[in-house]
Motif scaffolding. Structure first.
Motif, PDB file in Angstrom:
ATOM      1  N   VAL A 110       0.830  -1.204   0.000  1.00  0.00           N
ATOM      2  CA  VAL A 110       0.000   0.000   0.000  1.00  0.00           C
ATOM      3  C   VAL A 110       0.864   1.253   0.000  1.00  0.00           C
ATOM      4  O   VAL A 110       0.700   2.140  -0.841  1.00  0.00           O
ATOM      5  N   HIS A 111       1.800   1.311   0.939  1.00  0.00           N
ATOM      6  CA  HIS A 111       2.667   2.492   1.070  1.00  0.00           C
ATOM      7  C   HIS A 111       4.068   2.265   0.497  1.00  0.00           C
ATOM      8  O   HIS A 111       4.788   3.223   0.239  1.00  0.00           O
ATOM      9  N   ASP A 141      -2.586   5.756  -1.196  1.00  0.00           N
ATOM     10  CA  ASP A 141      -3.401   5.894   0.007  1.00  0.00           C
ATOM     11  C   ASP A 141      -3.636   7.379   0.307  1.00  0.00           C
ATOM     12  O   ASP A 141      -2.728   8.095   0.720  1.00  0.00           O
ATOM     13  N   SER A 143      -5.025   8.769   2.684  1.00  0.00           N
ATOM     14  CA  SER A 143      -4.867   9.138   4.094  1.00  0.00           C
ATOM     15  C   SER A 143      -3.473   9.670   4.397  1.00  0.00           C
ATOM     16  O   SER A 143      -3.248  10.269   5.458  1.00  0.00           O
TER      17      SER A 143
END
Length: 267
Positions: A110-111, A141, A143
């Motif tokens: 994801v990161h 992402d 966020s």
């Protein structure tokens, strides 16, 4: 098999500076550690939305013998951290601590893209005393615009290596999509305190908009830590003039306030 020493203790001292005392008992063993103990901070906030990935180059070095066969370097991702409770009367005094799960750990896939395989192992090529690990960081992402993620890597002993100087065994990497405080911009740093003052995200963004410069580590080292330079002084003067102009416009509801409720000012 051919074995040779690559500068022995001199190499360790040269790369670790004041860490030479950590190698007083060095007797020809083989150690592995990160080339730098400095934290890495990466943010996509400096780039347009078109930039979705980037690559960080993290150096790992061996201390000891250089051999004619490849060797294995092991590592793990740390997902816990120490949380401290401080004395109410003396904020510098720790009264309790607990090892807790990180609130915002970086997630593989994801990161950042996976590296090192399922066993989290890297290969140090034959006849080499160092390797560069390419870590691909990702922006997908959303966020990250609110909360930065922490990628903390810790080297582990393997059949080929023991771990080196403790502060060089862990590498902390921040992955973000918002402005983050440059690691060289410290309140205790004379040049930064004299010419930049306290850091805030609002102040940092204002400086970028006023000058077109990133005001990241490289920029601060170039314009401020070097003197400051004549160009650095020119840019600071330009920022202050832009701030005066901003605060003179009633439509901006002056003065300019940062995210902490403090007025943005420059020394």
């Amino acid at each position: 098999m051919k074995l040779r020493y690559l500068l022995g203790i001199t190499l360790a001292v040269g790369l670790c500076g004041g860490c030479s005392s950590d190698y007083m008992n060095f007797k020809g063993g083989n150690f592995v550690q990160f080339s730098s103990s400095l934290d890495e901070v990466y943010t996509f906030a400096y780039f347009s939305s078109d930039k979705e990935i980037d690559t960080l180059n993290i150096g790992i070095m061996s201390v000891g013998e250089v051999v004619d066969y490849p060797r294995t370097i092991r590592f793990e991702q740390v997902t816990k951290e120490w949380e401290y409770t401080y004395d109410t009367e003396d904020p510098s005094k720790v009264v309790d601590s607990v090892y807790v799960n990180m609130k915002y750990p970086a997630k593989e896939g994801v990161h950042f893209e996976a590296f090192g395989g399922e066993n989290h192992e890297l290969v140090l090529p034959a006849n080499q005393n160092g390797v560069t690990v390419k870590i691909v960081v990702k922006r997908e992402d959303e966020s990250l615009q609110e909360n930065a993620r922490k990628l903390e890597l810790r080297l582990l002993p393997s059949d080929d290596f023991e771990t080196g100087v403790p502060k060089y065994v862990v590498k902390k990497i921040t992955i973000s999509d918002k402005l983050e405080r440059p690691t060289v911009w410290k309140d205790t740093d004379y040049d930064c305190a004299t010419y930049l003052g306290n850091w805030s995200e609002v102040k940092h963004r204002f400086m970028i908009n006023a000058t077109g410069e990133k005001w990241d580590n490289d920029c601060i080292k170039l314009y401020i830590k070097a003197g400051p330079t004549a160009e650095g002084l020119y840019l600071l003067k330009k920022i202050k003039k832009e701030l005066e102009k901003y605060n003179a416009d009633p439509a901006n509801n002056p003065p300019l306030m940062d995210e902490n409720g403090h007025e943005v000012v420059f020394p």
